[in-house]
Design an enzyme around this catalytic site. Sequence first.
Site, mmCIF file in Angstrom:
data_model
loop_
_atom_site.group_PDB
_atom_site.id
_atom_site.type_symbol
_atom_site.label_atom_id
_atom_site.label_comp_id
_atom_site.label_asym_id
_atom_site.label_seq_id
_atom_site.Cartn_x
_atom_site.Cartn_y
_atom_site.Cartn_z
ATOM 1 N N LYS A 1 0.855 -1.096 -0.002
ATOM 2 C CA LYS A 1 0.001 -0.048 0.094
ATOM 3 C C LYS A 1 1.030 1.221 0.025
ATOM 4 O O LYS A 1 1.959 1.387 0.764
ATOM 5 C CB LYS A 1 -0.786 -0.119 1.237
ATOM 6 C CG LYS A 1 -2.016 1.327 1.180
ATOM 7 C CD LYS A 1 -3.014 0.960 2.523
ATOM 8 C CE LYS A 1 -3.802 2.081 2.651
ATOM 9 N NZ LYS A 1 -4.650 1.906 4.028
ATOM 10 N N SER B 1 -9.564 1.924 3.115
ATOM 11 C CA SER B 1 -8.736 2.529 2.201
ATOM 12 C C SER B 1 -7.627 1.780 1.421
ATOM 13 O O SER B 1 -7.403 1.987 0.364
ATOM 14 C CB SER B 1 -8.181 3.961 3.006
ATOM 15 O OG SER B 1 -7.352 3.087 3.786
ATOM 16 N N SER C 1 -9.554 -0.480 7.279
ATOM 17 C CA SER C 1 -9.139 -0.414 5.827
ATOM 18 C C SER C 1 -8.476 -1.731 5.574
ATOM 19 O O SER C 1 -8.249 -1.665 4.101
ATOM 20 C CB SER C 1 -8.374 0.834 5.844
ATOM 21 O OG SER C 1 -8.874 2.006 5.676
HETATM 22 N N1 GLN Z 1 -13.192 4.160 6.670
HETATM 23 C C1 GLN Z 1 -12.190 4.633 7.805
HETATM 24 C C2 GLN Z 1 -11.871 5.916 7.765
HETATM 25 O O1 GLN Z 1 -12.281 6.552 6.696
HETATM 26 C C3 GLN Z 1 -10.983 3.478 8.315
HETATM 27 C C4 GLN Z 1 -9.807 4.229 7.422
HETATM 28 C C5 GLN Z 1 -8.732 3.257 7.455
HETATM 29 O O2 GLN Z 1 -8.813 2.256 8.430
HETATM 30 N N2 GLN Z 1 -7.575 3.696 7.107
HETATM 31 O O3 GLN Z 1 -11.226 6.486 8.645
#
Ligand code: GLN
Length: 502
Positions: free
Chosen positions: A76, A151, A175
Site C-alpha cells: 500500500k 482505504s 481499511s
Molecule cells: N473508513 C475509515 C476512515 O475513513 C477507516 C480508514 C482506515 O482504516 N484507514 O477513516
Amino acid sequence: MLDSVSEILRLQSAGEASAVEIASAALDRIETADGTINAFTHLNRELTLAAAADVDRRRSAGETLGPLAGVPVAVKDVLCTHDMPTTCSSKMLHNFHPPYDSGVVEKLRAADAVIVGKTNMDEFAMGASTENSAFGVTKNPWDTTRIPGGSSGGAAACVAASMVPISLGTDTGGSIRQPAAMCGVTGLKPTYGRVSRYGLIAFASSLDQVGPIGWSVQDIAPLMETIAGHDKRDSTSLNLDVGSYVDAIKGTDLTGIKIGMLRESMEAEGVDPTIKEAVKEAAKVFEKAGAELIDINLPHSEYWVPTYYVIAPSEASSNLSRYDGAHYGHRAADIETGAELGPLVTTYCRSRDEGFGAEVKRRIMLGTYALSEGYADDYYNKALKVRRLIKSDFDAAFSQVDLLLGPVTPTAAFPLGSKVDDPIQMYLCDLFTTGANLAGIPALSLPAGKDADGLPIAIQLQAPALEESRLLFAGSVFQLVTDHHTDRPNTERPDTTKGVQS
Ligand code: GLN
C-alpha cells in the site's frame, strides 16, 4: 499460478518455475488487468525483475533463502520504500521519494519477497471506497461498476484480480478488513503494536496498524509471521516474542474454543440480511468443528463510529500539520511565473489548499475543532473516556469467550459514486470494524459467500490482544471446510466505466 504462496514456493523449489518467470507473470497480469482495475499507483518492472533474478541467482548458488523467496508482493502506498515513490495517493506527496524503507518493507526484503509496486488507496487512508485518491478510483474486480472498499482498495483488488498472491494494507478503522470483505479475500488487522509502524505515514497514530491481505489464511500466515515483531524505531512496538503463525494454523479441531456471537451487530438496522445469514452459517461451521457458541453483548458498540470519528480526525489534524509546503509536501507557487508566493503563511495556506483533497480537509477541520480550546472536553477528551468503556466491553467479553464472531460490513460493495457526496453514509461503512482499532485488538475478515448480486460478503472474527494465532487457526479451520475463498472473479470483462477523477 499467482494465487497461492505455497504453490509459488513449491514451483521454485521443484525447479518448475524461476522467480523471474513468476515475477514476469505477475507483471504481465498487472499490465493486462490494471488498465481496468487501477489497483497500482506505481509499478517498476526493472526493479521487480532484478529482485527476482537475485533470488534465482542465490538459489542456484545454494544459499538459504527467506520464507517468502520469489513471492510477488504489493505494498500500500502509505508505506515508505526507498526505491519507489510513496504518495499516500495524495497530490501533497506526489513527488515524495523516501530515503528509507519502512520497517515492514525491510522485513519483506529480508524474507526475499519480490516487491512489485505500490497500491492505490484513499488519500492518507481516509475513506472506505478508494474513491478519495488523487490517482483515480480503483474498481472492484468482481464488478467494475463497484468500489473495492477502502482505504486499502488497491491492495485488496490486486489480490482479487490475481495480480499478486499477497499484499500489505493498513487498518486504522477497518481499511484492511473492509476492502478484503468487499473483494472476497482474507485480511488481518493485527494487535496494535504487533507490527512496526516505522515508515508508515501516520493517519491516526493510536489506531494505525499494518497487516496482510491474501486469498486465504494459508497465504497470509507466512506474511504475518514475516512482518510481526519488535522494532525499536517505533515507540509503540511491543517487545514480545512472536510465535510461528504458520505452525499455529495446523489442525482442524476447535474443541474447547468459545465463540461469542455479537448480538448487537446481528440486530443492527441497515445490515444486508444475506450478511446476517452468512454469519449464522459460519457459526454452524465453527460449532461443527467443535466450538461452543455463546451470545455476547458489547454495550457501547453504538459509540464505536462516533468515538472513532472524533479520535481519528483529531490525531490526523495533528499528524498532517507537517505538510505545509515548507517542511514537507507539495509547495504552491505563482501559477504564471512559478515564483515564491510572498509571505510564508500564504505558501502554507495555498500549498495545503492545493495539495489536500476534500475528505482530508474535512478530517483536518473536524479534528482541529474537536481539539480546540473550549471544545476539547466536550469532544476529544470525552471520546477518550468512551474509548475506555469500549475497551472494557471487549475485556468483559473476552473473560467469557475466546473469539467474537460478527459481520465486517453492513453491505457488499456499493456502486462507484453512490456515497462520495454523503460522508455520514460513508462513515457508517465502519460500523463493525472501528471497535477493534479503538480496543487495539486483532481482527480477521474471511470470505463467507456472495449476496444476491453475486458480490462477495464476509464474516469477522476478533480476538484478545496478541491472540493472532487463535484467530488465524479458527480462520484456517473455517477455510478447510468452506470454499468461499476459492471463488475467483471473471476479470476478463471489458471495462465500460473507466474514467479517472482528478
Ligand atoms: N473508513 C475509515 C476512515 O475513513 C477507516 C480508514 C482506515 O482504516 N484507514 O477513516
